[in-house]
Scaffold this motif. Structure first.
Motif, PDB file in Angstrom:
ATOM      1  N   GLU A  44     -48.011  39.501  80.514  1.00 32.50           N
ATOM      2  CA  GLU A  44     -46.736  39.413  81.227  1.00 32.50           C
ATOM      3  C   GLU A  44     -46.976  39.088  82.698  1.00 32.50           C
ATOM      4  O   GLU A  44     -46.290  38.241  83.288  1.00 32.50           O
ATOM      5  CB  GLU A  44     -45.963  40.729  81.099  1.00 32.50           C
ATOM      6  N   PHE A  45     -47.949  39.738  83.297  1.00 33.04           N
ATOM      7  CA  PHE A  45     -48.277  39.494  84.702  1.00 33.04           C
ATOM      8  C   PHE A  45     -48.733  38.051  84.914  1.00 33.04           C
ATOM      9  O   PHE A  45     -48.273  37.374  85.838  1.00 33.04           O
ATOM     10  CB  PHE A  45     -49.369  40.460  85.166  1.00 33.04           C
ATOM     11  N   LEU A  46     -49.617  37.549  84.052  1.00 30.26           N
ATOM     12  CA  LEU A  46     -50.114  36.184  84.205  1.00 30.26           C
ATOM     13  C   LEU A  46     -49.009  35.153  83.976  1.00 30.26           C
ATOM     14  O   LEU A  46     -48.961  34.129  84.672  1.00 30.26           O
ATOM     15  CB  LEU A  46     -51.301  35.940  83.267  1.00 30.26           C
ATOM     16  N   ARG A  47     -48.092  35.416  83.027  1.00 32.41           N
ATOM     17  CA  ARG A  47     -46.955  34.516  82.839  1.00 32.41           C
ATOM     18  C   ARG A  47     -46.093  34.484  84.104  1.00 32.41           C
ATOM     19  O   ARG A  47     -45.644  33.432  84.551  1.00 32.41           O
ATOM     20  CB  ARG A  47     -46.114  34.935  81.628  1.00 32.41           C
ATOM     21  N   HIS A  48     -45.863  35.656  84.684  1.00 31.57           N
ATOM     22  CA  HIS A  48     -45.073  35.756  85.918  1.00 31.57           C
ATOM     23  C   HIS A  48     -45.756  34.963  87.038  1.00 31.57           C
ATOM     24  O   HIS A  48     -45.098  34.201  87.757  1.00 31.57           O
ATOM     25  CB  HIS A  48     -44.920  37.229  86.308  1.00 31.57           C
ATOM     26  N   ALA A  49     -47.052  35.127  87.202  1.00 28.07           N
ATOM     27  CA  ALA A  49     -47.791  34.424  88.251  1.00 28.07           C
ATOM     28  C   ALA A  49     -47.757  32.912  88.020  1.00 28.07           C
ATOM     29  O   ALA A  49     -47.583  32.134  88.965  1.00 28.07           O
ATOM     30  CB  ALA A  49     -49.232  34.925  88.300  1.00 28.07           C
ATOM     31  N   ALA A  50     -47.900  32.494  86.770  1.00 31.05           N
ATOM     32  CA  ALA A  50     -47.858  31.061  86.456  1.00 31.05           C
ATOM     33  C   ALA A  50     -46.470  30.491  86.742  1.00 31.05           C
ATOM     34  O   ALA A  50     -46.346  29.392  87.296  1.00 31.05           O
ATOM     35  CB  ALA A  50     -48.254  30.829  84.997  1.00 31.05           C
ATOM     36  N   ARG A  51     -45.414  31.220  86.386  1.00 30.70           N
ATOM     37  CA  ARG A  51     -44.050  30.761  86.679  1.00 30.70           C
ATOM     38  C   ARG A  51     -43.847  30.579  88.174  1.00 30.70           C
ATOM     39  O   ARG A  51     -43.256  29.602  88.623  1.00 30.70           O
ATOM     40  CB  ARG A  51     -43.017  31.760  86.154  1.00 30.70           C
ATOM     41  N   ASP A  52     -44.339  31.553  88.965  1.00 33.29           N
ATOM     42  CA  ASP A  52     -44.206  31.448  90.421  1.00 33.29           C
ATOM     43  C   ASP A  52     -44.925  30.219  90.944  1.00 33.29           C
ATOM     44  O   ASP A  52     -44.413  29.518  91.811  1.00 33.29           O
ATOM     45  CB  ASP A  52     -44.764  32.693  91.115  1.00 33.29           C
TER      46      ASP A  52
END
Length: 98
Positions: A44-52
């Motif tokens: 979830e954290f890596l998806r959030h970082a990639a989206r940003d």
């Protein structure tokens, strides 16, 4: 978030698994961060970082490096937290210097 991630169609977006190679030290930093920030999982954290990163591509790699260095300095005790007002004053001084 992408349109697929925010769609309210009731269907979950198709998820695709990828492989990512990271140094052990960097992975440890990621694990500490996602837990401290309240994410439910590393993914979830890596998806959030990639989206940003996709949503804000104008934010430079150098900017991310500065943020990471500042985080490291704060965690290691080599720096102190500053208030929003202090940041604004610093920015005003930088503009005056130009």
């Amino acid at each position: 978030m992408s349109d697929v991630d925010t769609a309210n169609s009731g269907d979950e977006p198709e998820m695709v698994q990828i492989n990512l190679r990271l140094s052990k030290a960097f992975l440890e930093d990621i694990d500490a961060t996602w837990q401290e920030e309240g994410f439910n999982s590393r993914s979830e954290f890596l998806r959030h970082a990639a989206r940003d990163a996709v949503k804000h591509p104008a934010f430079s790699r150098e900017g991310w490096k500065q943020i990471a260095a500042s985080e490291h300095d704060l965690r290691s005790g080599d720096a102190e937290l500053v208030s929003r007002e202090e940041v604004m004053q610093m920015m005003d001084q930088d503009e005056d210097d130009e």
